[in-house]
Design a protein around this motif. Structure first.
Motif, short mmCIF file in Angstrom:
data_model
loop_
_atom_site.label_atom_id
_atom_site.label_comp_id
_atom_site.label_asym_id
_atom_site.label_seq_id
_atom_site.Cartn_x
_atom_site.Cartn_y
_atom_site.Cartn_z
N GLN A 136 -7.67 8.75 -11.03
CA GLN A 136 -6.84 7.56 -11.23
C GLN A 136 -5.56 7.70 -10.41
OE1 GLN A 136 -4.64 6.80 -15.00
NE2 GLN A 136 -5.99 5.01 -15.09
N LEU A 137 -5.29 6.70 -9.56
CA LEU A 137 -4.10 6.68 -8.73
C LEU A 137 -3.19 5.54 -9.16
CD1 LEU A 137 -2.39 7.52 -6.24
CD2 LEU A 137 -3.79 5.93 -4.91
N LEU A 138 -1.93 5.88 -9.48
CA LEU A 138 -0.91 4.89 -9.80
C LEU A 138 0.21 5.00 -8.79
CD1 LEU A 138 -0.52 5.35 -13.66
CD2 LEU A 138 -2.00 3.75 -12.45
N LEU A 139 0.76 3.86 -8.40
CA LEU A 139 1.93 3.81 -7.54
C LEU A 139 3.04 3.08 -8.27
CD1 LEU A 139 0.42 2.74 -4.08
CD2 LEU A 139 0.91 5.05 -4.90
N GLY A 140 4.21 3.65 -8.25
CA GLY A 140 5.40 3.01 -8.79
C GLY A 140 6.31 2.62 -7.64
N LEU A 141 6.79 1.40 -7.63
CA LEU A 141 7.69 0.91 -6.60
C LEU A 141 8.96 0.41 -7.27
CD1 LEU A 141 5.08 -1.13 -4.56
CD2 LEU A 141 6.06 1.08 -3.95
N PHE A 142 10.12 0.87 -6.79
CA PHE A 142 11.39 0.56 -7.42
C PHE A 142 12.38 0.11 -6.36
CE2 PHE A 142 9.05 3.69 -9.76
CZ PHE A 142 9.10 3.21 -11.06
N ASN A 143 12.76 -1.16 -6.39
CA ASN A 143 13.69 -1.73 -5.42
C ASN A 143 15.11 -1.57 -5.95
OD1 ASN A 143 15.12 -3.19 -3.55
ND2 ASN A 143 14.04 -5.11 -3.87
N PHE A 144 15.91 -0.74 -5.30
CA PHE A 144 17.29 -0.51 -5.71
C PHE A 144 18.27 -1.43 -5.00
CE2 PHE A 144 15.17 3.34 -7.02
CZ PHE A 144 15.73 3.57 -8.26
N GLY A 145 17.78 -2.32 -4.16
CA GLY A 145 18.64 -3.26 -3.45
C GLY A 145 18.71 -4.60 -4.16
#
Length: 89
Positions: free
Chosen positions: A41-50
């Motif tokens: 199982q592959l999970l990606l987390g993306l977090f935009n700090f802008g």
């Protein structure tokens, strides 16, 4: 929203402390990319700090764990937004 995130953490094995964990280059200085992998199982987390919207390119098909939408090619993150994605096989 927090209840939904808590439920996802319980359901997805890649959130386990046993999972492999890494950061990856999203192509944007303001978007942090995290990867988690366990037992296929592959999970990606993306977090935009802008404060502005950011686009992150994706190489494979992913399901957005919060909305259920399928993402292919790219994802738009709102300013200060985030997404958790699961790779679709």
């Amino acid at each position: 929203g927090l209840k939904q995130l808590e439920q996802l953490r319980r359901e997805k094995q890649a959130f386990s402390t046993r999972a492999d964990f890494w950061t990856w280059d999203t192509g944007s200085d303001r978007v942090l990319g995290l990867g988690r992998w366990l037992d296929g199982q592959l999970l990606l987390g993306l977090f935009n700090f802008g404060p502005e919207e950011a686009t992150v390119k994706l190489d494979d098909l992913y399901a957005d764990l919060l909305t259920g939408e399928l993402r292919n090619g790219a994802i738009q993150l709102p300013g200060c937004g985030f997404a958790w994605l699961e790779q679709e096989l």
